[in-house]
Motif scaffolding. Structure first.
Motif, mmCIF file in Angstrom:
data_model
loop_
_atom_site.group_PDB
_atom_site.id
_atom_site.type_symbol
_atom_site.label_atom_id
_atom_site.label_comp_id
_atom_site.label_asym_id
_atom_site.label_seq_id
_atom_site.Cartn_x
_atom_site.Cartn_y
_atom_site.Cartn_z
ATOM 1 N N THR A 1 -32.110 -26.839 11.502
ATOM 2 C CA THR A 1 -32.430 -26.641 12.909
ATOM 3 C C THR A 1 -33.240 -25.352 13.017
ATOM 4 N N LEU A 2 -33.841 -25.164 14.173
ATOM 5 C CA LEU A 2 -34.693 -23.986 14.349
ATOM 6 C C LEU A 2 -33.913 -22.698 14.107
ATOM 7 N N LYS A 3 -32.642 -22.701 14.472
ATOM 8 C CA LYS A 3 -31.876 -21.452 14.325
ATOM 9 C C LYS A 3 -31.575 -21.126 12.868
ATOM 10 N N ASP A 4 -31.737 -22.108 11.961
ATOM 11 C CA ASP A 4 -31.516 -21.845 10.526
ATOM 12 C C ASP A 4 -32.690 -21.110 9.891
ATOM 13 N N LEU A 5 -33.835 -21.148 10.543
ATOM 14 C CA LEU A 5 -35.050 -20.643 9.903
ATOM 15 C C LEU A 5 -35.115 -19.120 9.904
ATOM 16 N N ASN B 1 -36.494 -25.325 1.793
ATOM 17 C CA ASN B 1 -36.134 -23.922 1.987
ATOM 18 C C ASN B 1 -36.132 -23.610 3.493
ATOM 19 N N HIS B 2 -35.548 -22.510 3.879
ATOM 20 C CA HIS B 2 -35.565 -22.158 5.304
ATOM 21 C C HIS B 2 -36.208 -20.791 5.544
ATOM 22 N N ALA C 1 -35.205 -6.545 1.542
ATOM 23 C CA ALA C 1 -33.845 -6.227 1.074
ATOM 24 C C ALA C 1 -32.928 -6.043 2.289
ATOM 25 N N ALA C 2 -33.453 -5.399 3.326
ATOM 26 C CA ALA C 2 -32.639 -5.141 4.522
ATOM 27 C C ALA C 2 -32.262 -6.428 5.244
ATOM 28 N N PHE C 3 -33.134 -7.424 5.165
ATOM 29 C CA PHE C 3 -32.875 -8.668 5.901
ATOM 30 C C PHE C 3 -32.169 -9.723 5.056
ATOM 31 N N GLN C 4 -31.985 -9.437 3.772
ATOM 32 C CA GLN C 4 -31.449 -10.456 2.865
ATOM 33 C C GLN C 4 -30.090 -10.991 3.320
ATOM 34 N N HIS C 5 -29.232 -10.104 3.828
ATOM 35 C CA HIS C 5 -27.888 -10.549 4.207
ATOM 36 C C HIS C 5 -27.819 -10.927 5.681
ATOM 37 N N ASP C 6 -28.947 -10.794 6.336
ATOM 38 C CA ASP C 6 -28.990 -10.975 7.777
ATOM 39 C C ASP C 6 -29.550 -12.345 8.129
ATOM 40 N N GLN C 7 -29.861 -13.133 7.060
ATOM 41 C CA GLN C 7 -30.563 -14.378 7.349
ATOM 42 C C GLN C 7 -29.612 -15.478 7.742
ATOM 43 N N LYS C 8 -30.159 -16.322 8.655
ATOM 44 C CA LYS C 8 -29.310 -17.353 9.254
ATOM 45 C C LYS C 8 -28.973 -18.439 8.253
#
Ligand SMILES: Nc1ncnc2c1ncn2[C@@H]1O[C@H](COP(=O)(O)OP(=O)(O)OP(=O)(O)O)[C@@H](O)[C@H]1O
Ligand SMILES: Nc1ccn([C@H]2C[C@H](O)[C@@H](COP(=O)(O)O)O2)c(=O)n1
Ligand SMILES: [Mg+2]
Length: 235
Positions: free
Chosen positions: A44-48, A125-126, A228-235
């Motif tokens: 879904t869009l929120k997974d991207l 992939n997302h 690196a900062a966003f790696q754990h923040d991804q949906k």
């Protein structure tokens, strides 16, 4: 879905291009991105997690995207590359795209967004790096409207003009737009249209400006902490 409708109403009140609007409204009604018609378990869009990669011609977008793919596992979609592929496939729009690129101008947005959309649908992939897009406000609004999503972050490779010209003229990949006449036009279009998009995302707090001078490795060391900062923040 609500985001698409909201974007469309903003577009209707802010643009006078009715023909473009009619086409977008029609396409939205037939949009299949991430719907059950495409895959059994669609994203879904929120997974991207969408990253737009901006910068002038030769600023090093493609070079750095290759490193991000290798290190962080993103899918790299270069808008220019998708358009060049469309030319090579002898599609009915090939000659229009070729002439536009030779002239240093921007291809109509719906065409580019459709090509990006197709690749996103085909991917498992997302996490997407969308390189060389949006080039102008029309690109930006068409993506929001057709895909129904905003980028999570935007990278802007800031490079002095003389360095960009030098890199493009040394590129040697047989591109029809790697000549001094087309580069001058591309730089004009970049300054007139792309910087507005950069400002737009800066105002939204989504922009990461990267100093694009130095070696490829030095530049990547400026890029690495962003991902690196966003790696754990991804949906
Ligand atoms: N830091 C660098 N120093 C010197 N040359 C570089 C550097 N980064 C990339 N290059 C070279 O510069 C050329 C342009 O780089 P690249 O194709 O990545 O730019 P681009 O931003 O994708 O350009 P375009 O918008 O025209 O597609 C390539 O030949 C690449 O190998
Ligand atoms: N959003 C886009 C991206 C690219 N193009 C066209 C015009 C560009 O000069 C050319 C090459 O793109 P690049 O590989 O440098 O990113 O492709 C466009 O019309 N719209
Ligand atoms: Mg490129």
């Amino acid at each position: 879905m609500w985001r698409r409708v909201a974007s469309l109403s903003a577009l209707i009140s802010s643009t006078s291009n009715r023909c473009f609007l009619d086409q977008v409204a029609y396409r939205m009604s037939t949009c299949k991105l991430f719907s059950s018609e495409v895959k059994e378990n669609p994203l879904t869009l929120k997974d991207l997690f969408i990253t737009f990669v901006l910068g002038g011609p030769g600023s090093g977008k493609g070079t750095q995207c290759a490193k991000i793919v290798e290190t962080f596992g993103y899918v790299h979609l270069s808008a220019g590359e998708l358009l060049r592929r469309e030319i090579a496939s002898n599609s009915e729009y090939g000659s229009m795209i070729l002439n536009t690129i030779k002239d240093g101008k921007i291809v109509p947005s719906e065409m580019t967004v459709r090509l990006i959309q197709k690749e996103m649908e085909l991917s498992n992939n997302h996490k997407f790096l969308i390189d060389g897009f949006p080039r102008n406000e029309e690109n930006r609004i068409a993506f929001e409207t057709i895909i129904g999503a905003d980028p999570d972050i935007v990278l802007f490779f800031n490079c002095p003009e003389e360095e960009m010209v030098k890199r493009v003229l040394n590129r040697n990949q047989g591109r029809v737009d790697d000549n001094i006449e087309t580069i001058k036009k591309r730089l004009q279009v970049f300054k007139a249209s792309n910087l507005l998009v950069v400002d737009y995302y800066s105002d939204k707090g989504k922009l990461f400006e990267i100093d694009a001078t130095g070696t490829e490795e030095e530049i990547f060391e400026r890029v690495r902490p962003v991902f690196a900062a966003f790696q754990h923040d991804q949906k």
